[in-house]
Design an enzyme around this catalytic site. Structure first.
Site, PDB file in Angstrom:
ATOM      1  N   SER A 122       2.488   5.813   3.662  1.00 44.06           N
ATOM      2  CA  SER A 122       2.116   4.493   3.503  1.00 44.06           C
ATOM      3  C   SER A 122       1.323   4.132   5.095  1.00 44.06           C
ATOM      4  O   SER A 122       0.841   3.047   5.028  1.00 44.06           O
ATOM      5  CB  SER A 122       3.437   3.854   3.839  1.00 44.06           C
ATOM      6  OG  SER A 122       4.093   3.610   2.361  1.00 44.06           O
ATOM      7  N   LYS A 149      -2.012   2.572   4.389  1.00 40.91           N
ATOM      8  CA  LYS A 149      -2.160   1.257   3.993  1.00 40.91           C
ATOM      9  C   LYS A 149      -3.032   0.246   4.920  1.00 40.91           C
ATOM     10  O   LYS A 149      -3.791  -0.486   4.412  1.00 40.91           O
ATOM     11  CB  LYS A 149      -0.950   0.571   3.696  1.00 40.91           C
ATOM     12  CG  LYS A 149      -0.259   1.117   2.424  1.00 40.91           C
ATOM     13  CD  LYS A 149       1.381   0.669   2.345  1.00 40.91           C
ATOM     14  CE  LYS A 149       2.174   1.188   0.956  1.00 40.91           C
ATOM     15  NZ  LYS A 149       3.310   0.896   1.101  1.00 40.91           N
ATOM     16  N   TYR A 162      -4.936   4.864  -5.390  1.00 37.73           N
ATOM     17  CA  TYR A 162      -3.774   4.788  -4.219  1.00 37.73           C
ATOM     18  C   TYR A 162      -3.037   5.928  -4.255  1.00 37.73           C
ATOM     19  O   TYR A 162      -2.870   6.148  -2.933  1.00 37.73           O
ATOM     20  CB  TYR A 162      -2.879   3.697  -5.118  1.00 37.73           C
ATOM     21  CG  TYR A 162      -1.537   3.540  -4.282  1.00 37.73           C
ATOM     22  CD1 TYR A 162      -1.832   2.660  -2.905  1.00 37.73           C
ATOM     23  CD2 TYR A 162      -0.677   3.693  -4.614  1.00 37.73           C
ATOM     24  CE1 TYR A 162      -0.516   2.391  -2.281  1.00 37.73           C
ATOM     25  CE2 TYR A 162       0.786   3.540  -4.122  1.00 37.73           C
ATOM     26  CZ  TYR A 162       0.454   2.771  -2.729  1.00 37.73           C
ATOM     27  OH  TYR A 162       1.677   2.525  -1.845  1.00 37.73           O
ATOM     28  N   TYR A 205       8.745  -1.652   6.348  1.00 37.69           N
ATOM     29  CA  TYR A 205       9.836  -1.687   5.324  1.00 37.69           C
ATOM     30  C   TYR A 205      10.675  -2.747   5.476  1.00 37.69           C
ATOM     31  O   TYR A 205      10.279  -3.913   6.162  1.00 37.69           O
ATOM     32  CB  TYR A 205      10.510  -0.354   4.701  1.00 37.69           C
ATOM     33  CG  TYR A 205       9.469   0.605   4.454  1.00 37.69           C
ATOM     34  CD1 TYR A 205       8.621   0.762   3.459  1.00 37.69           C
ATOM     35  CD2 TYR A 205       9.345   1.735   5.435  1.00 37.69           C
ATOM     36  CE1 TYR A 205       7.691   1.544   3.247  1.00 37.69           C
ATOM     37  CE2 TYR A 205       8.670   2.761   5.274  1.00 37.69           C
ATOM     38  CZ  TYR A 205       7.646   2.583   4.111  1.00 37.69           C
ATOM     39  OH  TYR A 205       6.855   3.887   4.069  1.00 37.69           O
ATOM     40  N   VAL A 214       6.681   7.606   4.640  1.00 36.58           N
ATOM     41  CA  VAL A 214       7.900   8.435   4.085  1.00 36.58           C
ATOM     42  C   VAL A 214       7.653  10.059   4.435  1.00 36.58           C
ATOM     43  O   VAL A 214       8.573  10.756   4.393  1.00 36.58           O
ATOM     44  CB  VAL A 214       8.268   8.245   2.786  1.00 36.58           C
ATOM     45  CG1 VAL A 214       8.863   6.918   2.466  1.00 36.58           C
ATOM     46  CG2 VAL A 214       6.961   8.599   1.924  1.00 36.58           C
TER      47      VAL A 214
END
Lengths: 304, 304, 304, 304
Positions: free
Chosen positions: A64, A67, A189, A240, A258
């Site tokens: 992540s 991102k 992605y 998160y 993660v």
């Protein structure tokens, strides 16, 4: 003058002895192979100084964290138009991601939750000629390192098992907030998340956010104002359901993945990255969170 | 003795003159072509008598009405084991279908909402040798009519645009509540919903639910107890977010579809079906709901 | 050197001419009497310099801004124990406040939403001998101004009509997260929100958050670490459902109230407060938000 | 001809031996004193026959069962106007009652959940001259028993500890869906729930719902159509989050209370009531649910 090397050495040496090191993410087989004994810290100062401790040069799956890099590239193409398709508010919902998407008519709450990142990925698939190659080149450029690469095993694994992301992408499509094919967006992605980078490479890549949009090679990739905004989004949405906790305990904009990585930064000062694969209950690196809290506590440095 | 023919003629003739006839479902191009002037009523008594008014013999897309037929076939295979994978409670949530699925760990609230129907479809794909052909044969058998068929244009159209169902199926898969491939389950499901039947054919097919599990040819397809349970589920869950309203105003177990069809029944007495493509705001046939309310009001017949 | 006076004069003069000035809060009759033409800005620098424009010295109802002051007093009593009864995550839920409280077993998401502020008020009722008088004295002390007072008409008005707060307090009580009587806590809370202060007084009162816990009279009221944490909470939770938007556009920790006030600050540098009673759709002062965005844009100052 | 006495004797004798009898409601001290060994069954046929087993004549706290009686009285006053203030859909939300109220702007989902029952209570407080005495008289009249009374200890206990109901009432008031004072409505409501009745008395009182609105003394209290509608609401909403399960397993309209009572009925045939204080996880009487399931299974009687 602060003894950065001494501080990160201390943090590394103390935390590596902790018995409780969290749990490695199990939903991607490739990630599950990692050892909770891996632990690296890297500090990159804006003035060029660098400090490393532990496994700071071992590549891992950035997941992540990618991102934020994708967001910066989308902003370079679309500027403020991207906010018509994704919001900037924290998700604040510990349990129920797709529901908010339904309630808010397909506009993801922010670009750092999965659904928002899929909308950003869709934009990049639209704008980039060879999406996967071009995005990788962008990451290599801003990190000043041509050896960075996709881990195609990880990408393939996510493609085989990423039903939650297939669900989110189809839901976005049902709300007309995905312009390309679901398959194309997800292929991009899954690759984006499957980039392998070390703490050192990540700190270099995030240099531009701490430096007003200019990368380590002094090239302006995004305007100063957008660099600030990306930092604001990292602070409010980067962890998160623990974004408030991180702001509260660490006090820096940052992003976790993660794979066990975290990058955080103090604008105009430094970027600090950690890697420890064991995660806490909220999905953030357990030792990484502790290391960053200790770092800002001992150095008394935070944006607050 | 009640003059059923006179009553349904009256209802048909009065309602067909209404100016407000609802809005035809637009999300499937094939359904959108329908005229809101179509209107049929069919009454099938357990004793064999039948009564028809209007377009009672014109086939239309049965859509969600098929979920009850699929449920009865799944029960024939799995009996009460199906309730380990799907619950029997009303969804009661007017806005937000996938969220409940997330909250309840992938167990759909009941077999008549989309996610629940996908789990049922998954069971049929597992049990049937040639799922699409075998299921069609089952429907033909219980309706005693070999001319019933799939509308492959409608099925293809849903496959092209049914992103919401792709999202739901992937979400179920992510919770390990789908055993077959997402694509296989959806292909079956889109066909199941794309069966064309007339009011007369539907009333025949639902005969078994009003007749303790025995179809018009007196064959026992499911046990009496399961027929009763399916009726209970139709009553509490058969009309999207208007199940309570239907129970309250009409007082019969039933099921509606976005093609404009409704089937309702009084156990051991009759099955009544209507078709009028214009829908109300909750997605149920506007004239159909009114027709059934008038029918039970005038005949003073309801389960309550 | 930045011409602060010139900048806030410019902002004031330009924005006061805007036709769209938002809507005054109507749910409290006393607030509804305010004019949307009122508009004040006050800048208090850590080095002692001050700058004022417009109605910077007119007292108004500080409402939710008081939650930060109450939080700081509760932290002085309970330190980190307060986090056992209230969390630090953004609420992120634009529509549905009590539901999250139910879902999370009576632990409010953060101390700046109403339910969280009620828990903080409960703590103060427990710790303060004469809660209302003692809290007022605290505010007078940190603002260095003995003329600050409650507006008892506003407090009485909220008591008569604040059913939403009665609902929240009773819900907290049902979860055993309120130790005192509902009536006592609400009486204190309605008074706390009904303090009248001017932009100048608010900027003085918030000096301690920008100054590591020391107020304008150089008295340490809370530890440095807690001052930083309160700033973090303001940044992630200070603007109802627009916290992300404020962080994104303005980039400073801050808190707004439905009386039209906003206070924001740059740690170790300055506190800026605005007052304009017209609110935007999210309940934050329309001109105030614009003024602060322009201020940080023109001065290029933000924590990011 | 069915041997009703033999059947209910059998059910009673078998179930009373079960080791697992559920858990007595603990949130009201007076209820907590009850023994899980209490167990009564009463069957009242429309033709006048009655059958009893076990503790069928021991009064207990009827609690939520009173909501149906209050609803029938409100319908007598307001007829269909009551549906402007309360809906008829199942709540379907296992966890989160006030949230739906917020989402749906203060219109409770149905009159049998707490918030809906509070709106009904508000109507009765408006219409009845001496609300508590007049409502008690109504219950005595329809049950044909002047000895029925309030248990004022239970009412006082709920008043002291019923914070959830205070929260709901205040929330309704904040949405302008409560016309009287919160205190007056709750005082009435807590008394309404605190009526003590035996299985025999409850079966008599519910006679009117099974008999088209006419009570045991042949007086028409509500129109036939409204009796049917109340039955429909009991079926879809009578068992908290287990309404679907009860319809599915038992197949009769009914209502349960946390005092351990359940009343169910087959229109035009009979009313059956049970009392066993031990509750299952959803708050319904454990033995009572089993007794009713066995009763409809053995007699093969249900509305489906």
């Amino acid at each position: 003058m602060i003894d950065f090397q001494g501080i990160i050495n201390n943090i590394h040496n103390n935390l590596i002895k902790e018995e409780v090191k969290g749990v490695v993410a199990s939903y991607i087989p490739e990630l599950y192979k990692q050892s909770t004994n891996s632990f690296g810290i890297y500090l990159q100062c804006i003035n060029g100084e660098t400090y490393a401790a532990g496994d700071a040069y071992t590549p891992f799956s950035i997941q992540s964290i990618s991102k934020v890099l994708a967001l910066s590239k989308a902003i370079a193409f679309e500027d403020n138009r991207i906010w018509e398709r994704v919001d900037v508010e924290p998700s604040g919902n510990p349990f129920n991601h797709l529901s908010l998407l339904e309630l808010e008519n397909g506009i993801p709450r922010n670009p750092l939750i999965n659904s928002g990142a899929l909308v950003i990925a869709d934009m990049l698939v639209t704008h980039l000629k060879n999406p996967k190659q071009d995005f990788l080149n962008y990451v290599r450029t801003i990190a000043n390192d041509q050896t960075i690469n996709y881990n195609t095993d990880v990408a393939a694994s996510e493609k085989r098992t990423g039903y939650g992301n297939f669900a989110a992408a189809n839901l976005l499509k049902s709300f007309n907030n995905l312009n390309n094919n679901v398959e194309d967006v997800l292929d991009f992605y899954f690759h984006q998340c499957a980039i392998d980078m070390s703490c050192a490479q990540l700190a270099k890549a995030f240099y531009l956010f701490a430096n007003g949009g200019k990368c380590v090679n002094n090239v302006q990739h995004i305007p100063v104002s957008q660099a600030k905004r990306i930092n604001a989004i990292m602070l409010t949405c980067g962890f998160y359901d623990e974004a408030g906790e991180f702001a509260f305990r660490v006090g820096l904009p940052g992003k976790s993945g993660v794979g066990g990585g975290i990058v955080a930064l103090l604008p105009n000062n430094f970027i600090i990255s950690t890697w420890a694969p064991g995660l806490n209950a909220k999905g953030n690196s357990l030792l990484g969170m502790q290391a960053l809290e200790q770092f800002t506590t001992e150095t008394k440095i935070s944006i607050f």
